[in-house]
Design an enzyme around this catalytic site. Sequence first.
Site, PDB file in Angstrom:
ATOM      1  N   GLU A  15     -31.885 -23.883  27.248  1.00 29.52           N
ATOM      2  CA  GLU A  15     -30.805 -23.126  27.908  1.00 29.52           C
ATOM      3  C   GLU A  15     -30.221 -21.965  26.790  1.00 29.52           C
ATOM      4  O   GLU A  15     -29.328 -21.106  27.010  1.00 29.52           O
ATOM      5  CB  GLU A  15     -29.472 -24.095  28.084  1.00 29.52           C
ATOM      6  CG  GLU A  15     -29.856 -24.860  29.204  1.00 29.52           C
ATOM      7  CD  GLU A  15     -28.723 -26.110  29.450  1.00 29.52           C
ATOM      8  OE1 GLU A  15     -28.308 -26.383  30.784  1.00 29.52           O
ATOM      9  OE2 GLU A  15     -28.337 -26.502  28.570  1.00 29.52           O
ATOM     10  N   TYR A  72     -46.475 -12.984  50.521  1.00 29.26           N
ATOM     11  CA  TYR A  72     -46.108 -11.786  49.611  1.00 29.26           C
ATOM     12  C   TYR A  72     -47.148 -10.915  49.407  1.00 29.26           C
ATOM     13  O   TYR A  72     -48.228 -11.295  49.046  1.00 29.26           O
ATOM     14  CB  TYR A  72     -45.138 -12.556  48.556  1.00 29.26           C
ATOM     15  CG  TYR A  72     -44.430 -13.608  48.768  1.00 29.26           C
ATOM     16  CD1 TYR A  72     -43.847 -13.583  49.818  1.00 29.26           C
ATOM     17  CD2 TYR A  72     -43.998 -14.480  47.621  1.00 29.26           C
ATOM     18  CE1 TYR A  72     -42.821 -14.609  50.077  1.00 29.26           C
ATOM     19  CE2 TYR A  72     -43.185 -15.279  47.885  1.00 29.26           C
ATOM     20  CZ  TYR A  72     -42.450 -15.540  48.816  1.00 29.26           C
ATOM     21  OH  TYR A  72     -41.490 -16.618  49.246  1.00 29.26           O
TER      22      TYR A  72
END
Length: 392
Positions: free
Chosen positions: A370, A297
């Site tokens: 979360e 990348y």
Amino acid sequence: MLSKALAIQDEIVRLRRTIHANPELSFHEYQTAALVAETLGEIGGYKVRTQVGKTGVVAELGESGPLIAIRADMDALPIHEANDVPYRSRNSGVMHACGHDAHTAILLGVAHLLRQSYAEESWSGRVRLLFQPSEEDFDENNISGATAMITDQALEGVDAVIALHVSSDNPSGHFMFQDGPSLAAVDSFNAWIRGDGAHGAYPHTGSDPIFMLAPILTALYAIPSRRVNPLDPSVVSLGQVAGGAANNVIPSEVALRGTLRSKSPEVREQLWRDVEDALRLSELMGGSYELQIIKGYPAMINNPEANDWMRQVTGELLGPEAVVESRFGMGAEDFAYMTQQAKGAMFMLGAATPDGVVRHHHTSIFDIDEGILAPGAAVLAETARRFVTGRI
């Protein structure tokens, strides 16, 4: 937007846990893609394309006007999960150990929020959601998910592209931004140092690649500190050294594998040259070498203007204390290919778990708080809404 996101927090958590429990490796995200497409169908209003970039999903909302894309990656890693949680991976040896389950669930949350906003406001712009496969790996042709989706025209006509990445190593709720080169270009190399080999009792009868290895290792590790300008970030790391099969046999070959990281094209090319110069020392010691560079990348360049859109939204929704200026480090992201195609940026979303355990990425105990899922969805959705309605 934040209150609406918090109202669907339980749904985003449910989606994240479903995806986490059923992880799939790069370019094999069939079940995950099916869940994404099914959920988008239930939300309604989106034009959905599947099998984009092999296993990706693209969903578009709106008919005309400026177009912004939001990207989430879907693939997992070949790691056996050690966490004892209800949503533990059911696929032995495969785990969402980098947060792509969260990214996918967050983007599905964004889909809910934008569908609701579109129904209420009838804005004229367009939003395209990119559920990308294979951020973690390449296919047999050295193609990653971002490149595959670009080839399949997922970014055609896009004016801007944004994304987030959860960070379990940073405090939960910190929205971290960095302008310009933010994540590194990544290349890998394979090398072989070769000699004649010999009987261990008679080393003088041949050339010894293990003996050649010592100065080569010194030269390789000296590249970032002695060859590259110290003001330019760079990394040369070896991950494997292998050679020999017996204690009394000098081998004819030693193999090396390593990674190269940089943030500018000039330094990237310099690392390639310097690695070869280090290996060339083998020739001065009666041996030879072979070098293979595998280009990965590019460096991820965050557009300052795109970052400012998300900084502003984050500050207004969550307070100025949530906006953190940061340095992302020398990791790599194939989102870099997308920011080459359109004005774009990615922010890091702090997600350290409240238990105080350090749960690093790419480890068997990785997990996140979360509680950051809904705020993350709110910032992406509100940024997109403002972009397409001209309020940025």
